[in-house]
Write a protein that holds these residues in place. Sequence first.
Motif, mmCIF file in Angstrom:
data_model
loop_
_atom_site.group_PDB
_atom_site.id
_atom_site.type_symbol
_atom_site.label_atom_id
_atom_site.label_comp_id
_atom_site.label_asym_id
_atom_site.label_seq_id
_atom_site.Cartn_x
_atom_site.Cartn_y
_atom_site.Cartn_z
ATOM 1 N N VAL A 172 0.879 -1.173 0.000
ATOM 2 C CA VAL A 172 0.000 0.000 0.000
ATOM 3 C C VAL A 172 0.914 1.219 0.000
ATOM 4 C CG1 VAL A 172 -1.790 1.278 1.220
ATOM 5 C CG2 VAL A 172 -1.827 -1.227 1.212
ATOM 6 N N SER A 173 0.917 1.927 -1.112
ATOM 7 C CA SER A 173 1.919 2.980 -1.302
ATOM 8 C C SER A 173 1.305 4.360 -1.453
ATOM 9 C CB SER A 173 2.769 2.667 -2.536
ATOM 10 O OG SER A 173 3.711 3.700 -2.769
ATOM 11 N N SER A 174 1.750 5.273 -0.625
ATOM 12 C CA SER A 174 1.484 6.688 -0.846
ATOM 13 C C SER A 174 2.474 7.176 -1.906
ATOM 14 C CB SER A 174 1.679 7.464 0.455
ATOM 15 O OG SER A 174 0.783 7.017 1.451
ATOM 16 N N GLY A 175 2.390 8.422 -2.257
ATOM 17 C CA GLY A 175 3.388 8.991 -3.148
ATOM 18 C C GLY A 175 2.884 9.499 -4.477
ATOM 19 N N ALA A 176 1.622 9.212 -4.828
ATOM 20 C CA ALA A 176 1.130 9.655 -6.138
ATOM 21 C C ALA A 176 1.071 11.178 -6.219
ATOM 22 C CB ALA A 176 -0.248 9.059 -6.417
ATOM 23 N N ILE A 177 0.513 11.813 -5.202
ATOM 24 C CA ILE A 177 0.425 13.273 -5.219
ATOM 25 C C ILE A 177 1.820 13.882 -5.164
ATOM 26 C CG2 ILE A 177 -0.367 15.303 -3.928
ATOM 27 C CD1 ILE A 177 -2.846 13.718 -3.146
ATOM 28 N N ALA A 178 2.678 13.311 -4.304
ATOM 29 C CA ALA A 178 4.043 13.816 -4.197
ATOM 30 C C ALA A 178 4.787 13.675 -5.520
ATOM 31 C CB ALA A 178 4.786 13.070 -3.087
ATOM 32 N N ALA A 221 -5.533 16.389 -9.462
ATOM 33 C CA ALA A 221 -4.717 16.592 -10.658
ATOM 34 C C ALA A 221 -3.302 16.072 -10.440
ATOM 35 C CB ALA A 221 -4.691 18.079 -11.029
ATOM 36 N N ALA A 222 -2.726 16.382 -9.283
ATOM 37 C CA ALA A 222 -1.369 15.911 -8.984
ATOM 38 C C ALA A 222 -1.328 14.383 -8.916
ATOM 39 C CB ALA A 222 -0.885 16.515 -7.672
ATOM 40 N N VAL A 245 -1.300 12.907 -12.436
ATOM 41 C CA VAL A 245 0.014 12.987 -13.069
ATOM 42 C C VAL A 245 0.999 12.028 -12.400
ATOM 43 C CG1 VAL A 245 2.004 14.492 -13.481
ATOM 44 C CG2 VAL A 245 -0.316 15.365 -13.855
ATOM 45 N N GLY A 246 0.964 11.962 -11.082
ATOM 46 C CA GLY A 246 1.963 11.211 -10.334
ATOM 47 C C GLY A 246 1.731 9.715 -10.256
ATOM 48 N N GLN A 247 0.475 9.270 -10.402
ATOM 49 C CA GLN A 247 0.185 7.851 -10.252
ATOM 50 C C GLN A 247 0.941 7.004 -11.265
ATOM 51 O OE1 GLN A 247 -0.796 5.301 -7.960
ATOM 52 N NE2 GLN A 247 -2.381 6.839 -7.624
ATOM 53 N N GLY A 248 0.998 7.474 -12.510
ATOM 54 C CA GLY A 248 1.731 6.737 -13.536
ATOM 55 C C GLY A 248 3.214 6.681 -13.248
ATOM 56 N N ALA A 249 3.772 7.806 -12.787
ATOM 57 C CA ALA A 249 5.202 7.839 -12.470
ATOM 58 C C ALA A 249 5.530 6.905 -11.319
ATOM 59 C CB ALA A 249 5.618 9.269 -12.136
ATOM 60 N N LEU A 250 4.641 6.853 -10.340
ATOM 61 C CA LEU A 250 4.867 5.988 -9.179
ATOM 62 C C LEU A 250 4.866 4.517 -9.586
ATOM 63 C CD1 LEU A 250 5.144 5.752 -6.074
ATOM 64 C CD2 LEU A 250 2.636 5.685 -5.958
ATOM 65 N N LEU A 251 3.872 4.110 -10.356
ATOM 66 C CA LEU A 251 3.802 2.705 -10.756
ATOM 67 C C LEU A 251 4.946 2.342 -11.695
ATOM 68 C CD1 LEU A 251 2.080 0.203 -10.299
ATOM 69 C CD2 LEU A 251 0.917 0.709 -12.452
ATOM 70 N N GLY A 281 2.593 14.692 10.250
ATOM 71 C CA GLY A 281 2.945 14.303 8.891
ATOM 72 C C GLY A 281 3.977 15.225 8.287
ATOM 73 N N SER A 282 4.502 14.796 7.151
ATOM 74 C CA SER A 282 5.552 15.556 6.485
ATOM 75 C C SER A 282 4.951 16.552 5.507
ATOM 76 C CB SER A 282 6.456 14.585 5.714
ATOM 77 O OG SER A 282 5.746 14.021 4.623
ATOM 78 N N ALA A 283 5.826 17.295 4.829
ATOM 79 C CA ALA A 283 5.372 18.304 3.870
ATOM 80 C C ALA A 283 4.713 17.677 2.649
ATOM 81 C CB ALA A 283 6.543 19.183 3.430
ATOM 82 N N VAL A 284 5.029 16.406 2.370
ATOM 83 C CA VAL A 284 4.449 15.764 1.191
ATOM 84 C C VAL A 284 3.411 14.708 1.543
ATOM 85 C CG1 VAL A 284 6.463 16.162 -0.256
ATOM 86 C CG2 VAL A 284 6.345 14.080 1.118
ATOM 87 N N GLY A 285 3.227 14.413 2.821
ATOM 88 C CA GLY A 285 2.285 13.379 3.233
ATOM 89 C C GLY A 285 1.132 13.939 4.036
ATOM 90 N N THR A 286 0.207 13.035 4.402
ATOM 91 C CA THR A 286 -0.956 13.446 5.178
ATOM 92 C C THR A 286 -0.982 12.797 6.547
ATOM 93 O OG1 THR A 286 -2.283 11.640 4.266
ATOM 94 C CG2 THR A 286 -2.344 13.750 3.103
ATOM 95 N N GLY A 287 -0.139 11.801 6.755
ATOM 96 C CA GLY A 287 -0.212 11.051 7.999
ATOM 97 C C GLY A 287 0.586 11.668 9.115
ATOM 98 N N GLY A 288 0.906 10.874 10.097
ATOM 99 C CA GLY A 288 1.617 11.278 11.282
ATOM 100 C C GLY A 288 1.516 10.119 12.247
ATOM 101 N N MET A 289 2.101 10.245 13.428
ATOM 102 C CA MET A 289 2.073 9.138 14.372
ATOM 103 C C MET A 289 0.656 8.785 14.808
ATOM 104 S SD MET A 289 3.870 6.852 15.664
ATOM 105 C CE MET A 289 5.508 7.444 15.244
ATOM 106 N N VAL A 290 -0.220 9.786 14.900
ATOM 107 C CA VAL A 290 -1.593 9.509 15.315
ATOM 108 C C VAL A 290 -2.269 8.552 14.340
ATOM 109 C CG1 VAL A 290 -3.877 10.513 15.664
ATOM 110 C CG2 VAL A 290 -1.869 11.666 16.579
#
Length: 377
Positions: A56-62, A82-83, A86-92, A213-222
């Motif tokens: 299960v991979s994040s990273g498409a928007i980034a 939109a991001a 564009v990013g989903q293809g690059a990630l896969l 969470g980080s500048a490119v993610g949405t998560g965090g320890m919670v």
Amino acid sequence: MSDRLRDAVAAAGTVVVKVGSSSLTGTHGGLDPARVTALADALAARRLAGSNVVLVSSGAIAAGMVPLGLRRRPRDLATQQAAASVGQGALLAAYNVAFGQHGLTTGQVLLTADDVTRRGHYVNARRTIERLLALGVVPVINENDTVATHEIRFGDNDRLAALVAHLIDASALVLLSDVDALYDAPPSQPGASRIGEVLDQDTLERVDIGGTGSAVGTGGMVTKIEAAQIATAAGVPTVLTSAAQAAAALAGEDVGTIFAPQGHRPSARQLWLRYATSPQGKLIIDDGAVLAVTQRGKSLLPAGIRQVSGHFSAGDAVDLVDESGLVVARGLVNYDAKELPSLLGHNTHELARTLGPAYEREVVHRDHLTVLARRTR
């Protein structure tokens, strides 16, 4: 206990691994090929050793930020979509190259919350993933950011990974991020100590959880702890650690934090309602309704509601609260907040006679409700 749990992770026949955006991207937000390759190497080794591996991979928007000239993760939904497009293809493509070096094929599976909570979608999603595994493919799962709306989003891939682990009856879940473990205080704080195992909720109540969470993610320890709670509530042991320690975690080594399974496997919908929804309001219910909902498996009817609080629409999650203030259940409401006050205390048959047959329905149906607490008095 910790050794036994880690041995179970090492021996798991099917393991779900979640990786966050910050573990895949460089300092400017684009994908870092070296990080993608290192992760693929660890997962490929486990797959080639005989285990089923679901990523299960994040990273498409980034991944879409750099091509679109975005310096920070977009806040509005349209630009996020939109991001992601564009990013989903690059990630896969990056995963195809990295796993291809080991002779493995990847297959993309994009999911929304409906896909793991509605029965028809649930069955189809499970069938697809199981077939990919049977064909020797490594499924790469992500939330379908290009079409998901605020109302149907998981909110982060940590929760998605936990629900996927339940969906496919996985034997273990590994949550990877830029933090190597759960600590008893913020890791940057002097004297903070790693928590090697979490056996019950009491351990978490003593922990100061920080980070959003980080500048490119949405998560965090919670969100990672919430994901661990979802998975362990479904009987799945869960390891939280950094992407750099992925291979060690999969091998059962003493890295990160391991969460012990709790109880039996509830339905995916109950898990989602309990852990992955944010209540938009409250319904204060009388003692008879509390008993009907929590002990007798009944739906909530207008007659049992004393008070309505909050601004919600039909289909939103709401908390059901007894008259002492205890939240006893959570469910999806069938009415808008503005409709309910005039219905309170009335029998559904009466409402149907005066307002029409559309009003002869439950406020919260038992199939869309999960019990959170049962009163002992």
